[in-house]
Design an enzyme around this catalytic site. Structure first.
Site, PDB file in Angstrom:
ATOM      1  N   CYS A   2     -77.781  32.967-103.194  1.00 31.67           N
ATOM      2  CA  CYS A   2     -76.758  33.169-103.873  1.00 31.67           C
ATOM      3  C   CYS A   2     -76.565  34.481-104.530  1.00 31.67           C
ATOM      4  O   CYS A   2     -76.948  35.158-105.035  1.00 31.67           O
ATOM      5  CB  CYS A   2     -76.874  32.040-105.378  1.00 31.67           C
ATOM      6  SG  CYS A   2     -77.050  30.082-104.430  1.00 31.67           S
ATOM      7  N   ARG A  28     -75.553  37.875 -99.409  1.00 33.64           N
ATOM      8  CA  ARG A  28     -76.334  36.872-100.298  1.00 33.64           C
ATOM      9  C   ARG A  28     -76.301  35.031 -99.738  1.00 33.64           C
ATOM     10  O   ARG A  28     -76.964  34.170-100.461  1.00 33.64           O
ATOM     11  CB  ARG A  28     -76.483  37.047-102.360  1.00 33.64           C
ATOM     12  CG  ARG A  28     -76.474  38.548-102.940  1.00 33.64           C
ATOM     13  CD  ARG A  28     -77.063  38.572-103.983  1.00 33.64           C
ATOM     14  NE  ARG A  28     -77.565  37.647-104.684  1.00 33.64           N
ATOM     15  CZ  ARG A  28     -79.520  38.223-104.890  1.00 33.64           C
ATOM     16  NH1 ARG A  28     -79.456  39.407-104.983  1.00 33.64           N
ATOM     17  NH2 ARG A  28     -80.178  37.916-104.990  1.00 33.64           N
ATOM     18  N   TRP A  75     -76.208  30.111-100.666  1.00 27.81           N
ATOM     19  CA  TRP A  75     -76.868  30.132 -99.305  1.00 27.81           C
ATOM     20  C   TRP A  75     -77.666  28.657 -99.903  1.00 27.81           C
ATOM     21  O   TRP A  75     -78.375  28.320-101.056  1.00 27.81           O
ATOM     22  CB  TRP A  75     -78.261  30.664 -99.683  1.00 27.81           C
ATOM     23  CG  TRP A  75     -79.070  30.985 -98.349  1.00 27.81           C
ATOM     24  CD1 TRP A  75     -78.827  31.336 -97.166  1.00 27.81           C
ATOM     25  CD2 TRP A  75     -80.240  30.329 -98.237  1.00 27.81           C
ATOM     26  NE1 TRP A  75     -79.486  31.223 -96.387  1.00 27.81           N
ATOM     27  CE2 TRP A  75     -80.786  30.438 -96.940  1.00 27.81           C
ATOM     28  CE3 TRP A  75     -81.297  29.495 -99.153  1.00 27.81           C
ATOM     29  CZ2 TRP A  75     -81.711  29.594 -96.713  1.00 27.81           C
ATOM     30  CZ3 TRP A  75     -81.610  29.078 -98.531  1.00 27.81           C
ATOM     31  CH2 TRP A  75     -81.972  29.279 -97.652  1.00 27.81           C
ATOM     32  N   ASN A 101     -79.137  30.912-109.333  1.00 30.76           N
ATOM     33  CA  ASN A 101     -79.214  30.672-107.965  1.00 30.76           C
ATOM     34  C   ASN A 101     -80.571  30.814-108.577  1.00 30.76           C
ATOM     35  O   ASN A 101     -81.422  31.635-109.504  1.00 30.76           O
ATOM     36  CB  ASN A 101     -79.088  33.023-108.013  1.00 30.76           C
ATOM     37  CG  ASN A 101     -80.388  33.598-107.179  1.00 30.76           C
ATOM     38  OD1 ASN A 101     -80.540  34.867-107.109  1.00 30.76           O
ATOM     39  ND2 ASN A 101     -80.979  32.699-106.245  1.00 30.76           N
ATOM     40  N   GLY A 102     -81.334  30.088-107.578  1.00 33.00           N
ATOM     41  CA  GLY A 102     -83.104  30.139-107.875  1.00 33.00           C
ATOM     42  C   GLY A 102     -83.321  28.147-107.389  1.00 33.00           C
ATOM     43  O   GLY A 102     -82.402  27.748-107.375  1.00 33.00           O
ATOM     44  N   GLU A 480     -89.674  43.393 -83.801  1.00 32.02           N
ATOM     45  CA  GLU A 480     -88.654  43.937 -84.843  1.00 32.02           C
ATOM     46  C   GLU A 480     -87.245  43.628 -83.509  1.00 32.02           C
ATOM     47  O   GLU A 480     -86.116  42.709 -84.302  1.00 32.02           O
ATOM     48  CB  GLU A 480     -88.513  44.944 -85.179  1.00 32.02           C
ATOM     49  CG  GLU A 480     -87.172  45.587 -86.111  1.00 32.02           C
ATOM     50  CD  GLU A 480     -86.449  44.726 -87.238  1.00 32.02           C
ATOM     51  OE1 GLU A 480     -87.213  43.644 -87.716  1.00 32.02           O
ATOM     52  OE2 GLU A 480     -85.666  45.155 -87.637  1.00 32.02           O
ATOM     53  N   LYS A 484     -84.158  40.756 -84.712  1.00 31.29           N
ATOM     54  CA  LYS A 484     -82.556  41.075 -84.414  1.00 31.29           C
ATOM     55  C   LYS A 484     -82.160  39.961 -84.252  1.00 31.29           C
ATOM     56  O   LYS A 484     -80.799  39.613 -83.620  1.00 31.29           O
ATOM     57  CB  LYS A 484     -82.339  42.713 -84.580  1.00 31.29           C
ATOM     58  CG  LYS A 484     -83.176  43.255 -85.200  1.00 31.29           C
ATOM     59  CD  LYS A 484     -82.058  43.539 -86.478  1.00 31.29           C
ATOM     60  CE  LYS A 484     -82.866  42.824 -87.323  1.00 31.29           C
ATOM     61  NZ  LYS A 484     -83.656  43.657 -88.276  1.00 31.29           N
ATOM     62  N   GLU A 487     -82.047  36.489 -85.599  1.00 35.79           N
ATOM     63  CA  GLU A 487     -80.970  36.387 -86.186  1.00 35.79           C
ATOM     64  C   GLU A 487     -79.587  36.433 -86.024  1.00 35.79           C
ATOM     65  O   GLU A 487     -79.130  35.644 -87.091  1.00 35.79           O
ATOM     66  CB  GLU A 487     -81.227  37.433 -87.182  1.00 35.79           C
ATOM     67  CG  GLU A 487     -82.336  37.256 -88.104  1.00 35.79           C
ATOM     68  CD  GLU A 487     -82.529  38.537 -89.214  1.00 35.79           C
ATOM     69  OE1 GLU A 487     -82.591  38.653 -89.885  1.00 35.79           O
ATOM     70  OE2 GLU A 487     -82.425  39.843 -88.280  1.00 35.79           O
ATOM     71  N   HIS A 503    -101.437  35.977 -70.363  1.00 37.34           N
ATOM     72  CA  HIS A 503    -102.809  34.966 -70.921  1.00 37.34           C
ATOM     73  C   HIS A 503    -101.630  33.866 -71.426  1.00 37.34           C
ATOM     74  O   HIS A 503    -101.836  32.672 -72.379  1.00 37.34           O
ATOM     75  CB  HIS A 503    -103.625  35.169 -72.116  1.00 37.34           C
ATOM     76  CG  HIS A 503    -104.065  36.560 -71.371  1.00 37.34           C
ATOM     77  ND1 HIS A 503    -105.530  36.667 -71.316  1.00 37.34           N
ATOM     78  CD2 HIS A 503    -104.107  37.559 -71.533  1.00 37.34           C
ATOM     79  CE1 HIS A 503    -105.812  37.803 -70.970  1.00 37.34           C
ATOM     80  NE2 HIS A 503    -105.383  38.376 -71.250  1.00 37.34           N
ATOM     81  N   LYS A 603     -79.234  37.353 -97.354  1.00 43.48           N
ATOM     82  CA  LYS A 603     -80.809  38.924 -97.943  1.00 43.48           C
ATOM     83  C   LYS A 603     -81.253  38.566 -98.099  1.00 43.48           C
ATOM     84  O   LYS A 603     -82.401  39.211 -98.091  1.00 43.48           O
ATOM     85  CB  LYS A 603     -79.521  39.532 -97.865  1.00 43.48           C
ATOM     86  CG  LYS A 603     -79.974  41.193 -97.625  1.00 43.48           C
ATOM     87  CD  LYS A 603     -79.173  42.499 -96.982  1.00 43.48           C
ATOM     88  CE  LYS A 603     -79.780  43.734 -96.265  1.00 43.48           C
ATOM     89  NZ  LYS A 603     -79.706  43.144 -95.371  1.00 43.48           N
TER      90      LYS A 603
HETATM   91  C1  F6R Z   1     -84.061  40.829 -91.103  1.00 43.47           C
HETATM   92  C2  F6R Z   1     -84.435  40.292 -92.858  1.00 43.47           C
HETATM   93  C3  F6R Z   1     -85.523  39.604 -93.125  1.00 43.47           C
HETATM   94  C4  F6R Z   1     -86.287  40.444 -94.088  1.00 43.47           C
HETATM   95  C5  F6R Z   1     -86.461  39.701 -94.823  1.00 43.47           C
HETATM   96  C6  F6R Z   1     -87.895  40.487 -96.042  1.00 43.47           C
HETATM   97  O1  F6R Z   1     -82.887  41.651 -90.809  1.00 43.47           O
HETATM   98  O2  F6R Z   1     -84.032  40.719 -93.136  1.00 43.47           O
HETATM   99  O3  F6R Z   1     -86.188  39.357 -92.667  1.00 43.47           O
HETATM  100  O4  F6R Z   1     -86.683  41.504 -93.525  1.00 43.47           O
HETATM  101  O5  F6R Z   1     -86.560  38.840 -95.401  1.00 43.47           O
HETATM  102  O6  F6R Z   1     -86.785  41.060 -97.119  1.00 43.47           O
HETATM  103  P1  F6R Z   1     -87.028  42.355 -98.121  1.00 43.47           P
HETATM  104  O7  F6R Z   1     -87.481  43.175 -97.316  1.00 43.47           O
HETATM  105  O8  F6R Z   1     -86.027  42.170 -99.048  1.00 43.47           O
HETATM  106  O9  F6R Z   1     -88.039  41.749 -98.953  1.00 43.47           O
END
Ligand code: F6R
Length: 608
Positions: A2, A28, A75, A101-102, A480, A484, A487, A503, A603
């Site tokens: 948010c 956000r 969000w 937000n929250g 990672e 990606k 996501e 395994h 994010k």
């Molecule tokens: C993946 C991504 C999320 C963040 C996770 C932690 O691309 O962006 O998995 O890595 O939400 O976020 P931070 O680093 O802000 O604690």
């Protein structure tokens, strides 16, 4: 999670600015949008489900009168995305507007209490209890600031709240927070409040932090911050942010994600310039601790996984990695003041990480933070912070912030190595030189693999499932890469240790099943060859990320991405991840998805 913006200015309409600010905050959350302005004691409201530009096309968010307004990009937590659940939310008489937000945890009981008093609710959100509570407090003449103070005594949970009212104080925005971020900006005759700096970055680089337990009242002339506990005024200097408005623009790239992948060499370079003292201080704290934990979530967790390898092989220190969300359930109260935590969070606001750090701090654990955001919550909790230099990252999928986390961990590993003496100084120097070359190597890796990754996406876009395999530090790279792809392209992707793959996961493999190997030229290489052979024998379609001129691995693979030069093994994630970031970007494009705004994600994840 948010995005909130509030603006009050002396004259002129605020709506066009709020519209643009919401676009800058959209990372956000982007399932619905709303704006409310006040003009001549009347609220003007436009809100609906959809992304900012979709809602703007329908409702014209620029055409709203008033020199004061608030906006929100959502969000969803409580209540599905819909027009009614979009913020702002209002009291019964449409005189008070609130964005939030929250999560308000005790909203059910408050809603029951307010309904019994006759308040009519229009949404399913937890937020809507706030304007109704304010209405209740203000009906007997309490002013907005006092009413917000009363509300904070009633609500439980985490929140950043921005409110305004048409009553006698229609030129005031009041905001408060507990657990979720709010920053304030000032420019002559205008005051801004927002969840994050990019919202008002085109207007000012100076920001004032609002902290938990504080309330701020904004008018066009001034900002007054008070302590919620005793009402005393708090004078706080503003902090100058080095980020520029341009950094928060796409600058000719079709998406932020692609721009941010291309910005990685500079982001690493800038992080390598961090003052030596800052790195040494982190190494000292770690060196003097009995146990070292790395805590993080998502991509930052993958930095931790790679960072462990750097620490172990360079400094002989093997931290324990724990997902922050599960930390307190895992350590069973065993923490002591001889322990230390390295908390990695680009936003500095991830509630899982913040909660774990608070838990540890109460037990005397020392906290070293690695974050990309000045003044973020983690930086205020930490004993020592390393501020990475990626600049603003807007794409929801982390790329360049991952890279600078790895850079900082590499720098700490080298400094720690000097303290422990685990690696001789000459080798440390060789590794340092290699680290300094990585920006160039990443640059060339992008050039030689971008077209290839687009081509591979053309071949694999319709695969429902993909496996990413690595060994040692490359497991972090594989994790990672898989994250990606999940996501932003929504393919099912799993990362495994190549050793573990036989395994169980190997049962998935049949003719044409894509298996992507992260296979640097390190001590795992010969065992990786064995794993590639096993997969090929079962019909897997093998893609490998390898060092250029590794003809042996190339001959075993159907498709290869190549890395232009050999690097020190501990740092391989910083380079080998790059083609796979590009691959997931082009997979998302090939499938028609917006890589900057993947579904269901935001994010900054500020819920538990
Ligand atoms: C993946 C991504 C999320 C963040 C996770 C932690 O691309 O962006 O998995 O890595 O939400 O976020 P931070 O680093 O802000 O604690």
């Amino acid at each position: 999670m948010c995005g909130i913006i509030g603006v009050v200015q002396k004259r002129g309409d605020v709506a066009p600015f709020i519209h643009q600010a919401l676009k800058r905050l959209e990372y956000r959350g982007y399932d619905s949008v709303g704006v409310t302005t006040i003009e001549k004691h009347k609220l003007y409201i436009k809100k609906d489900q959809g992304k900012v530009e979709e809602v703007h096309r329908k409702l014209d968010l620029d055409e709203m009168p008033g020199s004061i307004g608030i906006g929100h990009t959502r969000w969803a937590t409580h209540g599905a995305p819909s027009m009614l659940n979009s913020h702002p939310h209002f009291d019964c008489k449409n005189e008070i507007a609130v964005v939030h937000n929250g999560v308000i945890e005790n909203f059910m009981e408050l809603r029951k209490e307010l309904s019994a008093k006759g308040h009519k609710f229009r949404s399913e959100t937890d937020t809507e209890i706030i304007p109704h509570l304010l209405e209740d407090y203000m009906k007997d003449g309490m002013d907005l600031v006092e009413a917000v103070k009363e509300v904070t005594k009633r609500i439980e949970g985490t929140y950043a709240i921005v409110v305004m009212s048409t009553k006698e104080e229609e030129n005031k925005i009041v905001c408060t927070r507990d657990g979720n971020p709010l920053v304030i900006g000032r420019k002559e005759n205008v005051s801004y409040v927002s969840s994050d700096i990019p919202a008002f970055l085109p207007m000012t680089n100076d920001m004032i932090l609002l902290l938990d337990g504080e309330i701020a009242c904004l008018t066009s002339d001034e900002v007054r911050i008070e302590s919620l506990s005793d009402g005393s005024e708090i004078k706080r200097d503003s902090i100058e942010i080095s980020w520029t408005a341009d950094q928060a623009q796409k600058s000719g790239y079709p998406h932020f994600m692609l721009k941010e992948i291309h910005e990685q060499p500079d982001a690493i370079r800038n992080t390598l310039r961090l003052k030596e003292d800052i790195i040494k201080q982190a190494a000292k704290i770690i060196h003097s601790s009995d146990r070292v934990f790395m805590l993080a979530m998502g991509t930052s967790g993958h930095s931790a996984l790679a960072g462990r390898h750097m620490f172990a092989s360079i400094a002989g220190v093997l931290p324990t990695f724990e997902l922050a969300s599960d930390f307190s359930d895992t350590v069973y109260g065993s923490l002591t003041d001889r322990d230390c935590i390295i908390a990695i969070t680009q936003s500095g606001e991830t509630t899982d990480t913040i909660t774990a750090v608070k838990y540890a701090k109460e037990r005397g654990v020392k906290i070293v933070a690695i974050s990309n955001v000045v003044g973020s919550s983690i930086t205020r909790l930490a004993d020592h912070t390393i501020l990475t230099q990626a600049g603003p990252e807007i794409g929801v999928a982390a790329t360049k912030t991952f890279m600078v986390q790895l850079t900082s961990l590499a720098l700490i590993a080298l400094a720690l190595g000097e303290l422990t003496g685990f690696t001789d100084l000459k080798s440390i120097e060789t590794k340092r030189k290699c680290l300094e070359r990585i920006p160039e190597i990443v640059s060339e890796t992008i050039s030689r693999n971008e077209e290839l990754s687009r081509r591979l996406a053309g071949e694999l876009y319709d695969k429902t499932s993909l496996l990413f395999l690595g060994r040692g530090v490359s497991i972090a790279t594989a994790e990672e890469a898989a994250l990606k792809l999940k996501e932003i392209a929504y393919n099912h992707a799993e990362a495994y240790s190549a050793g573990e793959s036989k395994h169980g996961p190997i049962a998935l493999v049949e003719d044409g099943f894509p298996v992507i190997f992260v296979a640097p030229n390190d001590k795992t290489r010969s065992r990786m060859i064995g794993n590639i052979m096993e997969m090929k024998a079962r019909g897997a379609s093998v893609v490998s990320v390898i060092l250029k001129d590794d003809t042996e691995l190339e001959s075993l693979s159907k498709f290869v991405f190549t890395i232009p030069e050999d690097i020190e093994p501990e740092f391989s994630t910083m380079v080998f991840i790059v083609p796979l970031q590009l691959f997931s970007y082009y997979m998302a494009l090939r499938k028609g998805y917006d890589p900057d705004m993947p579904r269901n994600l935001a994010k900054s994840v500020t819920v538990l």
